[in-house]
Every structure is written in structure tokens, then in C-alpha cells.
Design a protein around this motif. Structure first.
Motif, PDB file in Angstrom:
ATOM      1  N   GLY A  31      -5.922   2.311  -7.903  1.00 14.04           N
ATOM      2  CA  GLY A  31      -4.865   1.326  -8.032  1.00 14.04           C
ATOM      3  C   GLY A  31      -5.335  -0.094  -7.845  1.00 14.04           C
ATOM      4  O   GLY A  31      -6.264  -0.375  -7.124  1.00 14.04           O
ATOM      5  N   SER A  32      -4.690  -0.973  -8.505  1.00  9.89           N
ATOM      6  CA  SER A  32      -4.823  -2.389  -8.210  1.00  9.89           C
ATOM      7  C   SER A  32      -3.677  -3.077  -8.894  1.00  9.89           C
ATOM      8  O   SER A  32      -3.132  -2.576  -9.878  1.00  9.89           O
ATOM      9  CB  SER A  32      -6.142  -2.944  -8.713  1.00  9.89           C
ATOM     10  N   ALA A  33      -3.283  -4.183  -8.323  1.00  7.35           N
ATOM     11  CA  ALA A  33      -2.140  -4.868  -8.893  1.00  7.35           C
ATOM     12  C   ALA A  33      -2.415  -5.265 -10.328  1.00  7.35           C
ATOM     13  O   ALA A  33      -1.553  -5.249 -11.177  1.00  7.35           O
ATOM     14  CB  ALA A  33      -1.836  -6.086  -8.049  1.00  7.35           C
ATOM     15  N   ALA A  34      -3.682  -5.611 -10.612  1.00 11.09           N
ATOM     16  CA  ALA A  34      -3.994  -6.121 -11.944  1.00 11.09           C
ATOM     17  C   ALA A  34      -4.047  -5.024 -12.996  1.00 11.09           C
ATOM     18  O   ALA A  34      -3.780  -5.252 -14.151  1.00 11.09           O
ATOM     19  CB  ALA A  34      -5.329  -6.846 -11.901  1.00 11.09           C
ATOM     20  N   GLY A  37      -0.500  -1.716 -11.629  1.00 12.33           N
ATOM     21  CA  GLY A  37       0.276  -1.344 -10.450  1.00 12.33           C
ATOM     22  C   GLY A  37      -0.501  -0.514  -9.476  1.00 12.33           C
ATOM     23  O   GLY A  37      -1.164   0.455  -9.838  1.00 12.33           O
ATOM     24  N   CYS A  38      -0.427  -0.895  -8.209  1.00  6.94           N
ATOM     25  CA  CYS A  38      -1.086  -0.125  -7.145  1.00  6.94           C
ATOM     26  C   CYS A  38      -0.071   0.855  -6.554  1.00  6.94           C
ATOM     27  O   CYS A  38       1.094   0.888  -6.965  1.00  6.94           O
ATOM     28  CB  CYS A  38      -1.594  -1.081  -6.077  1.00  6.94           C
ATOM     29  N   ALA A  39      -0.534   1.640  -5.568  1.00  9.83           N
ATOM     30  CA  ALA A  39       0.347   2.642  -4.970  1.00  9.83           C
ATOM     31  C   ALA A  39       1.559   1.991  -4.303  1.00  9.83           C
ATOM     32  O   ALA A  39       2.680   2.505  -4.385  1.00  9.83           O
ATOM     33  CB  ALA A  39      -0.438   3.471  -3.960  1.00  9.83           C
ATOM     34  N   PHE A  40       1.346   0.863  -3.663  1.00 17.58           N
ATOM     35  CA  PHE A  40       2.475   0.154  -3.047  1.00 17.58           C
ATOM     36  C   PHE A  40       3.507  -0.211  -4.109  1.00 17.58           C
ATOM     37  O   PHE A  40       4.713  -0.014  -3.944  1.00 17.58           O
ATOM     38  CB  PHE A  40       1.967  -1.103  -2.322  1.00 17.58           C
ATOM     39  N   ASP A  41       3.002  -0.723  -5.226  1.00 13.67           N
ATOM     40  CA  ASP A  41       3.870  -1.095  -6.336  1.00 13.67           C
ATOM     41  C   ASP A  41       4.698   0.119  -6.787  1.00 13.67           C
ATOM     42  O   ASP A  41       5.916   0.023  -7.012  1.00 13.67           O
ATOM     43  CB  ASP A  41       2.956  -1.562  -7.480  1.00 13.67           C
ATOM     44  N   ALA A  62       1.275 -12.294  -1.152  1.00 16.55           N
ATOM     45  CA  ALA A  62       1.005 -11.949  -2.556  1.00 16.55           C
ATOM     46  C   ALA A  62       1.513 -10.569  -2.946  1.00 16.55           C
ATOM     47  O   ALA A  62       1.914 -10.362  -4.087  1.00 16.55           O
ATOM     48  CB  ALA A  62      -0.484 -12.043  -2.830  1.00 16.55           C
ATOM     49  N   CYS A  63       1.513  -9.591  -2.033  1.00 18.41           N
ATOM     50  CA  CYS A  63       1.943  -8.240  -2.422  1.00 18.41           C
ATOM     51  C   CYS A  63       3.386  -8.270  -2.917  1.00 18.41           C
ATOM     52  O   CYS A  63       3.714  -7.686  -3.937  1.00 18.41           O
ATOM     53  CB  CYS A  63       1.839  -7.274  -1.246  1.00 18.41           C
ATOM     54  N   GLU A  64       4.251  -8.957  -2.179  1.00 21.86           N
ATOM     55  CA  GLU A  64       5.652  -8.999  -2.582  1.00 21.86           C
ATOM     56  C   GLU A  64       5.833  -9.820  -3.839  1.00 21.86           C
ATOM     57  O   GLU A  64       6.591  -9.466  -4.730  1.00 21.86           O
ATOM     58  CB  GLU A  64       6.508  -9.558  -1.438  1.00 21.86           C
ATOM     59  N   GLY A  65       5.079 -10.932  -3.904  1.00 27.28           N
ATOM     60  CA  GLY A  65       5.183 -11.761  -5.101  1.00 27.28           C
ATOM     61  C   GLY A  65       4.807 -10.974  -6.338  1.00 27.28           C
ATOM     62  O   GLY A  65       5.362 -11.147  -7.407  1.00 27.28           O
ATOM     63  N   ASN A  66       3.890 -10.036  -6.159  1.00 24.15           N
ATOM     64  CA  ASN A  66       3.399  -9.246  -7.277  1.00 24.15           C
ATOM     65  C   ASN A  66       4.410  -8.199  -7.739  1.00 24.15           C
ATOM     66  O   ASN A  66       4.439  -7.816  -8.883  1.00 24.15           O
ATOM     67  CB  ASN A  66       2.118  -8.550  -6.821  1.00 24.15           C
ATOM     68  N   SER A  67       5.240  -7.738  -6.823  1.00 20.76           N
ATOM     69  CA  SER A  67       6.053  -6.562  -7.168  1.00 20.76           C
ATOM     70  C   SER A  67       7.535  -6.851  -7.267  1.00 20.76           C
ATOM     71  O   SER A  67       8.300  -5.981  -7.618  1.00 20.76           O
ATOM     72  CB  SER A  67       5.862  -5.489  -6.092  1.00 20.76           C
ATOM     73  N   GLY A 123       4.097  -0.401   4.102  1.00 20.29           N
ATOM     74  CA  GLY A 123       2.736  -0.666   4.559  1.00 20.29           C
ATOM     75  C   GLY A 123       1.872  -0.967   3.346  1.00 20.29           C
ATOM     76  O   GLY A 123       2.041  -0.345   2.291  1.00 20.29           O
ATOM     77  N   THR A 124       0.968  -1.904   3.454  1.00 22.10           N
ATOM     78  CA  THR A 124       0.144  -2.311   2.306  1.00 22.10           C
ATOM     79  C   THR A 124      -1.342  -2.283   2.699  1.00 22.10           C
ATOM     80  O   THR A 124      -1.684  -1.880   3.808  1.00 22.10           O
ATOM     81  CB  THR A 124       0.550  -3.729   1.858  1.00 22.10           C
ATOM     82  N   CYS A 125      -2.196  -2.727   1.805  1.00 25.60           N
ATOM     83  CA  CYS A 125      -3.645  -2.647   2.058  1.00 25.60           C
ATOM     84  C   CYS A 125      -4.018  -3.282   3.393  1.00 25.60           C
ATOM     85  O   CYS A 125      -4.665  -2.661   4.239  1.00 25.60           O
ATOM     86  CB  CYS A 125      -4.410  -3.358   0.954  1.00 25.60           C
ATOM     87  N   VAL A 126      -3.611  -4.530   3.567  1.00 29.18           N
ATOM     88  CA  VAL A 126      -4.053  -5.266   4.740  1.00 29.18           C
ATOM     89  C   VAL A 126      -3.559  -4.605   6.024  1.00 29.18           C
ATOM     90  O   VAL A 126      -4.316  -4.392   6.968  1.00 29.18           O
ATOM     91  CB  VAL A 126      -3.572  -6.735   4.649  1.00 29.18           C
ATOM     92  N   PRO A 155      -0.359   2.094   0.899  1.00 29.21           N
ATOM     93  CA  PRO A 155      -1.225   0.954   0.622  1.00 29.21           C
ATOM     94  C   PRO A 155      -1.836   1.055  -0.770  1.00 29.21           C
ATOM     95  O   PRO A 155      -2.129   2.143  -1.253  1.00 29.21           O
ATOM     96  CB  PRO A 155      -2.311   1.070   1.701  1.00 29.21           C
ATOM     97  N   GLY A 156      -2.004  -0.087  -1.399  1.00 26.84           N
ATOM     98  CA  GLY A 156      -2.482  -0.110  -2.776  1.00 26.84           C
ATOM     99  C   GLY A 156      -3.814   0.570  -2.978  1.00 26.84           C
ATOM    100  O   GLY A 156      -4.062   1.180  -4.015  1.00 26.84           O
ATOM    101  N   PHE A 157      -4.695   0.517  -1.968  1.00 29.12           N
ATOM    102  CA  PHE A 157      -6.022   1.118  -2.168  1.00 29.12           C
ATOM    103  C   PHE A 157      -5.959   2.638  -2.239  1.00 29.12           C
ATOM    104  O   PHE A 157      -6.917   3.291  -2.591  1.00 29.12           O
ATOM    105  CB  PHE A 157      -6.995   0.678  -1.063  1.00 29.12           C
TER     106      PHE A 157
HETATM  107  S1  SF4 Z   1      -0.881  -3.322  -1.619  1.00 28.36           S
HETATM  108 FE1  SF4 Z   1      -3.047  -3.846  -1.932  1.00 28.36          FE
HETATM  109  S2  SF4 Z   1      -3.488  -3.541  -4.128  1.00 28.36           S
HETATM  110 FE2  SF4 Z   1      -1.242  -3.587  -3.825  1.00 28.36          FE
HETATM  111  S3  SF4 Z   1      -0.646  -5.721  -4.221  1.00 28.36           S
HETATM  112 FE3  SF4 Z   1      -0.960  -5.526  -1.980  1.00 28.36          FE
HETATM  113  S4  SF4 Z   1      -3.132  -6.043  -1.649  1.00 28.36           S
HETATM  114 FE4  SF4 Z   1      -2.887  -5.691  -3.858  1.00 28.36          FE
END
Ligand code: SF4
Length: 479
Positions: A31-34, A37-41, A62-67, A123-126, A155-157
Motif C-alpha cells: 500500500g501507499s497513498a500514491a 490507496g493504502c490500508a488506512f485509506d 497528511a493522512c487525513e488530507g489524503n483520504s 491508527g496509521t503508519c506513524v 496502518p498504510g504500511f
Molecule cells: S497511513 Fe501511511 S501510507 Fe497511508 S496515508 Fe498515512 S502515512 Fe501514507
């Protein structure tokens, strides 16, 4: 990404992956946002349409901004789900170990400021990498503020968007479904799983179920309320609409609460009729009166006749027209079926994100594996469109400009679509939109040589001695 980050990601992916990938997608990419979509997404996509819940993303901004709100799910009431909440962690919060405290504070602020039915904490990557104990914070907050606080650990990873879909189902099973007892359970109660109510699609189906006396106790997640989801274990049967997203949830609910389910689709006349028929059959098997089977047949006959009458206006305009489908998952077969019903020819369909069973269904319908293709790069798709010259491409927004570049009419059938295509009325609307797109006069104009190209050609024949650049050179860069 540094090698340490890569190693951590790989190690974490192993932990978060499960081996039970029977009916879900294969070859799920990291997964990755780019990369779509990552798992969080994926988890957020599934849970966000629960409309009276506050969705709190525990992460840097950024995670929320992305999704945020990347789907066109519709609500008949609350708007809280569309409000963006995040703990907005900074380096300082992480270095000073302040993130859990910040999370607790955010939950309190949401409870006091918005009075939601529940709070979902993502919960997200960080936050997973720094080892925040989100479960413990959620438990503490639930006790302290007397509100359901649900941890969603995706988490996205951990993997792709599809993995996140599954994690969302697991969070519902573990923390939500079964926590509220319905005071009025009945023999005609059903759940609809994997229906997102995109563009209000489910509102085309619900009146039909109402007419049959069938109550949708929980539509998960489209236009759902927390209490409905929490009491979904009291339904007698379930229909699984999108097999990729919540199949595990359907299976586990069958095991745990004996709720039988089937996989069906509301796209197309016969698929809709078949779905309603299967719902009635399951309910009768679980104790509903057998008269339901007669009622459903009467309703289907009436609705089918009405829909076919309306479709007649489009049939002769669309029959034999060639379609390229570039969507995925359950739509790869359900829309194929709908299009074949109105006499269109399928040039090709993508089986990206389709399960093994989805693929089998497509093969049965098309009887030729050459029509199936995996995910392809934009340049390959463009070459394919130029070679096969379909009359229209149906896909999501990401490939819109490939079709337009190839001067092929295009219609959005993915999550950002503007029109509802479910059920009988939805099928008529789909035919109407395809007809509008194909017969839009702009395509004839677009395929004509550009006016400046004609001018250059004319000028060149009138004045042969002038050393003009060729029309192609003169217009290089326009195409
Ligand atoms: S959860 Fe991880 S991969 Fe997904 S948007 Fe956040 S930092 Fe990026």
C-alpha cells in the motif's frame, strides 16, 4: 524511502497480512497513498459512510488530507461523517511522547463539541510505528466520556486498500456489531453489506424492499447509523453487494450469528430481480411467511415490464455499440451483465481487484478470456483504445483523460459517479447516460481535423512555392 523504512514496512506488512485470502483479491500490492490507496485509506473508505460517527485520524495531517471524502456516498440525515478530524501529530508530539495524550484530548473535544453517536479512531503508519496503544486509549476514553470509541488499526504500511477494507470489517465485528440489542427484531430483517450508497444508489432499491415488507436493519456502510450497525446481528439474512470489501464480515456474521448471505448485484434488470428473489428465499428459509415468494414475483414482473418499456427507447440506439470497461471488483461482471442485457458488445473488461469468483462470472458471460485484462498502464490502455476503437469507455476518473485523449466517449461508473445506476430505475439511467455520451455531437467535431490544420493545408495548395511547415509539424504539441 530509506532502506530502514523499507525493512520496517516489509516486516510490518508480514505481521498485518493474513493468509486467509480465499475470495478476496490476489496480488494485492503494497500500500501507499500514491499507488491507489493504502490500508488506512481502505479502512476509512469502508467506515466513513456511517454517517453519525466522528472519524478521527490519529496521524500527521497528511493522512487525513489524503483520504477525506473521496467517495460520493450520500446521507439521508447526519453530516458529521464528512467533517474531518485528525490529531495532526507533529515531530514534537512524537519526540516528547505526547501523542496518546493528544489523542485522548481530541476524543474529549469531539465528544463535547459534536456529540457523535460514536468515535472511530484510525491508527496509521506513524502511530503504529511509534507504538501508540490505541486500543488502551480508546478503552479509557469510552469509560471516561461514556461513548463508544472504536479503534481501527489499519496502518498504510500493512498492505493495499483491500486489506484496509478487511480491517474495517474486523473492527466492526470486534467492537460494534452485537453491542446494541434491537427492541423490535422481526422475521423480515436483512443486512445489506458492501453497499456504499454512491450517488444515493441504495435509495433506488430501498422502496422496492419496503413494498415487500422487508426491513433493512443495517446497510453497511452506505447511509448507515451507528445503532443500526451495532444491532445488525439481529437480522435474519444478508446480501453481500461488493464481494471485495466486506466478504469476511459476511462470513464471520454467518458463523457467529447464523445469518446466511449470498453475493449479488443491483446492476442490471435480471441481476436486480435475482437479488430480490434470493433475499426472499433466504428470509423464508429463516422463518418468514412463504407468501413473500409470491409477492416478490409479482413485484419483479411489474418492475421488469416497466423498466424494459423505458429501455426500448435506448435499445435501438445502443444495440451493437461496443464498450470498453475499465473498472474493477464486482463491477467488472455486474456492469458487463447489465450492458449485455441492453444488447451492447463488450470489447474488454478489467479484472483488476476482482476475486476468483468474479473472474469466473465474467468468463461465463463473455465466453472468451481475451476480453479480460489486468490493470494496465495509461499508455497501454490508450493503445488498446486506438486499436479496438470502442464506442465508449466506462471507467473511473483516473482513466478519464486516456479516453478523451483517444477521442472516445467516456462515462464514470466508479465512486465519483454523478448518477445512480442501481436497480431497475438505475439501469434505465445507465442506458440514458451511455446514450447521451455516445451521441453527444461534440465527438464528431472532435474527430474532424482542427480548423488551423485545414487552413494550413488549404494555404499550402494555393501557394505551392511557399516553404510552409507541414500541418503535422505546425500543430505538434496540440495532440
Ligand atoms: S497511513 Fe501511511 S501510507 Fe497511508 S496515508 Fe498515512 S502515512 Fe501514507
Amino acid at each position: 524511502m530509506s532502506s530502514i523504512e523499507t525493512q520496517m514496512r516489509d516486516a510490518s506488512a508480514k505481521i498485518f497480512r493474513t493468509t486467509e485470502a480465499k475470495e478476496t483479491c490476489h496480488n494485492a500490492s503494497q500500500g501507499s497513498a500514491a499507488s491507489g490507496g493504502c490500508a488506512f485509506d481502505g479502512a476509512k473508505i469502508v467506515l466513513q459512510p456511517i454517517t453519525d460517527v466522528a472519524h478521527l485520524v490519529h496521524a500527521p495531517l497528511a493522512c487525513e488530507g489524503n483520504s477525506w471524502d473521496n467517495r460520493g456516498a450520500a446521507s439521508s440525515g447526519p453530516v458529521l461523517w464528512r467533517t474531518s478530524f485528525t490529531t495532526d501529530l507533529t515531530e514534537l508530539d512524537i519526540v516528547t511522547g505526547d501523542s496518546e495524550r493528544k489523542l485522548l484530548k481530541a476524543i474529549r473535544e469531539i465528544k463535547e463539541g459534536y456529540a457523535p453517536a460514536a468515535i472511530f479512531v484510525y491508527g496509521t503508519c506513524v502511530t503504529e510505528l511509534i507504538g501508540d496503544d490505541i486500543d488502551a486509549v480508546c478503552r479509557q476514553a469510552a469509560q471516561k466520556f461514556a461513548i463508544p470509541v472504536v479503534p481501527v488499526k489499519s496502518p498504510g504500511f500493512g498492505g493495499s486498500k483491500n486489506l484496509g477494507n478487511r480491517r474495517a470489517g474486523e473492527a466492526l465485528l470486534e467492537h460494534v456489531i452485537g453491542t446494541v440489542e434491537a427492541d423490535d427484531p422481526g422475521p423480515y430483517d436483512i443486512n445489506i453489506l458492501g453497499e456504499f450508497n454512491l450517488s444515493g444508489e441504495f435509495w433506488l432499491m430501498k422502496p422496492l424492499l419496503d413494498r415487500l415488507g422487508i426491513r433493512v436493519r443495517a446497510c453497511i456502510p452506505g447511509d448507515a447509523r451507528y445503532a443500526q450497525v451495532a444491532s445488525a446481528h439481529r437480522s435474519r439474512a444478508a446480501m453481500m453487494v461488493c464481494s471485495t470489501a466486506l466478504i469476511n464480515l459476511a462470513r464471520k456474521m454467518e458463523e457467529r450469528w447464523n445469518i446466511p448471505f449470498f453475493e449479488g448485484s443491483f446492476y442490471g434488470i435480471s441481476s436486480t430481480s435475482e437479488a430480490l428473489r434470493r433475499i426472499a428465499q433466504l428470509l423464508v428459509r429463516k422463518g418468514a411467511g412463504s407468501a413473500l415468494l409470491h409477492h416478490v414475483e409479482a413485484l419483479l414482473a411489474e418492475e421488469e415490464e416497466r423498466a424494459w418499456k423505458k429501455l426500448e427507447a435506448y435499445r435501438h440506439r445502443l444495440e451493437g455499440k461496443r464498450v470498453q470497461l475499465n473498472t474493477g471488483g464486482v463491477k467488472s461482471w455486474s456492469i458487463v451483465h447489465a450492458l449485455i442485457e441492453i444488447g451492447m458488445e463488450i470489447v474488454g473488461t478489467s479484472i483488476r481487484k476482482s476475486t476468483t469468483r468474479d473472474k469466473e462470472r465474467i468468463k461465463q458471460m463473455l465466453k472468451d478470456e481475451n476480453h479480460l485484462h489486468q490493470s494496465m498502464a495509461a499508455s497501454e490502455l490508450y493503445a488498446m483504445l486506438r486499436e479496438h476503437k470502442p464506442d465508449i469507455m466506462l471507467s473511473g476518473g483516473r482513466t478519464q483523460f486516456v479516453a478523451l485523449e483517444a477521442k472516445i466517449p467516456w462515462l464514470d461508473v466508479n465512486q465519483e459517479r454523478q448518477h445512480a445506476y442501481a436497480g431497475y430505475a438505475g439501469m434505465v439511467e445507465l442506458a440514458r447516460q451511455i446514450d447521451l455520451a455516445i451521441h453527444n455531437p461534440v465527438w464528431a467535431q472532435l474527430r474532424e481535423p482542427a480548423p488551423w490544420k485545414q487552413f494550413v493545408t488549404t494555404a499550402r495548395s494555393a501557394e505551392p512555392r511557399i516553404n510552409m511547415r507541414s500541418a503535422d509539424e505546425a500543430t505538434a504539441g496540440f495532440y
